[in-house]
Design an enzyme around this catalytic site. Structure first.
Site, PDB file in Angstrom:
ATOM      1  N   GLU A 179      52.090  33.892  39.248  1.00 40.68           N
ATOM      2  CA  GLU A 179      51.429  34.792  38.293  1.00 40.68           C
ATOM      3  C   GLU A 179      50.617  35.872  39.016  1.00 40.68           C
ATOM      4  O   GLU A 179      50.706  37.048  38.685  1.00 40.68           O
ATOM      5  CB  GLU A 179      50.478  34.006  37.378  1.00 40.68           C
ATOM      6  CG  GLU A 179      51.128  32.917  36.540  1.00 40.68           C
ATOM      7  CD  GLU A 179      52.088  33.442  35.498  1.00 40.68           C
ATOM      8  OE1 GLU A 179      52.150  34.667  35.296  1.00 40.68           O
ATOM      9  OE2 GLU A 179      52.801  32.623  34.893  1.00 40.68           O
ATOM     10  N   ASN A 212      51.421  39.846  39.085  1.00 37.73           N
ATOM     11  CA  ASN A 212      50.418  40.815  38.624  1.00 37.73           C
ATOM     12  C   ASN A 212      50.235  41.939  39.643  1.00 37.73           C
ATOM     13  O   ASN A 212      50.185  43.109  39.284  1.00 37.73           O
ATOM     14  CB  ASN A 212      49.068  40.118  38.415  1.00 37.73           C
ATOM     15  CG  ASN A 212      48.938  39.531  37.020  1.00 37.73           C
ATOM     16  OD1 ASN A 212      49.772  39.752  36.154  1.00 37.73           O
ATOM     17  ND2 ASN A 212      47.874  38.763  36.815  1.00 37.73           N
ATOM     18  N   ARG A 227      56.088  41.967  28.776  1.00 37.51           N
ATOM     19  CA  ARG A 227      55.214  41.063  29.490  1.00 37.51           C
ATOM     20  C   ARG A 227      54.584  40.133  28.460  1.00 37.51           C
ATOM     21  O   ARG A 227      54.288  40.555  27.352  1.00 37.51           O
ATOM     22  CB  ARG A 227      54.107  41.826  30.235  1.00 37.51           C
ATOM     23  CG  ARG A 227      54.589  42.980  31.108  1.00 37.51           C
ATOM     24  CD  ARG A 227      55.505  42.528  32.212  1.00 37.51           C
ATOM     25  NE  ARG A 227      55.016  41.317  32.852  1.00 37.51           N
ATOM     26  CZ  ARG A 227      55.811  40.471  33.501  1.00 37.51           C
ATOM     27  NH1 ARG A 227      57.100  40.692  33.568  1.00 37.51           N
ATOM     28  NH2 ARG A 227      55.304  39.419  34.058  1.00 37.51           N
TER      29      ARG A 227
END
Lengths: 147, 101
Positions: free
Chosen positions: A46, A50, A108
């Site tokens: 994650e 990002n 997303r």
């Protein structure tokens, strides 16, 4: 058990799998169970995603990953830091809200920070627009559900 | 191959394999959407049985396909949930909206 590692990777999406595998391999020297390993790998995925998508907006940049192992109250603790020198986050609180995303048209999920928060014990995000973002996560090993 | 598609009448099954992250999500999305766009599909089944890893990019993929099939009055089902994928879906709230097995 004290140990650490540092990793530097270009912000290519193909490196997402490498980054989580590398952190997972480092973490595997502790007696962590399968669940804890999966939690750590998902959280790293994650954070790195990002940095690639939001931090560097799919442009070229470098992602710095650091892992540290320490011992606290007889338990092993892993700390993972993922840092980028990308565009930064103006409103961190907003960014961390579940389902919030600045890239809805790209589908997303807006769940990245929520996943990190749920899967790790602590999550700290520091960021400055134009300078970059640092995500620091910790997890104590051997306190979660049994294997 | 990360995604295997099987059509049976108006029903499309997308079996996902391996590790689902942002790197492969776009390709899987295009693969599924191509079928949805050219064929008269009203039921989409996503099979996660062979998924060893998934992060929130996989969630985005699932949520996006749900919106797409819902927009045309179709339905979506998720099969083959493992404790890991189940936990992710639960977290996003999409589990309440989708049929699962």
């Amino acid at each position: 058990m004290k140990n650490y590692m540092k990793l530097e990777i270009p912000s290519k999406s193909v490196n997402e799998a490498f980054a989580r595998a590398a952190v997972g391999a480092f973490a595997a020297q502790t007696d962590l169970n399968v669940e804890e390993l999966a939690d750590i790998k998902t959280s790293v995925s994650e954070a790195v995603t990002n940095s690639i998508i939001h931090g560097y907006r799919n442009e070229r940049g470098i992602i710095y990953i650091e892992c540290g192992l320490s011992e606290k109250d007889g338990k092993c603790m892993i700390e993972v830091t993922v840092r980028d020198e990308g565009c930064g986050i103006a409103d961190i609180e907003k960014a961390m809200e579940p389902l919030f995303t600045t890239a809805a048209d790209e589908e997303r999920s807006g769940m990245g920070f929520t996943v990190m928060q749920s899967f790790m014990d602590s999550l700290k995000v520091t960021s400055e627009p134009g300078t970059g973002t640092t995500v620091t996560m910790t997890k104590q090993i051997g306190v979660g559900a049994d294997d | 191959m990360k995604c295997e598609l099987n059509q049976n009448g108006g029903e499309l099954t997308a079996a996902l394999y391996g590790e689902i992250d942002q790197h492969c999500a776009d390709e899987i999305r295009e693969q599924i959407d191509r079928e949805l766009d050219i064929k008269n599909i009203f039921s989409l089944i996503i099979d996660l049985k062979n998924v060893g890893f998934m992060d929130s990019s996989g969630l985005g993929l699932i949520m996006g396909r749900y919106k797409k099939i819902k927009a045309r009055g179709g339905k979506m089902k998720i099969v083959g949930l493992t404790p890991k994928t189940d936990r992710l879906l639960e977290m996003s709230g999409i589990k309440k909206l989708i049929d699962k097995e």
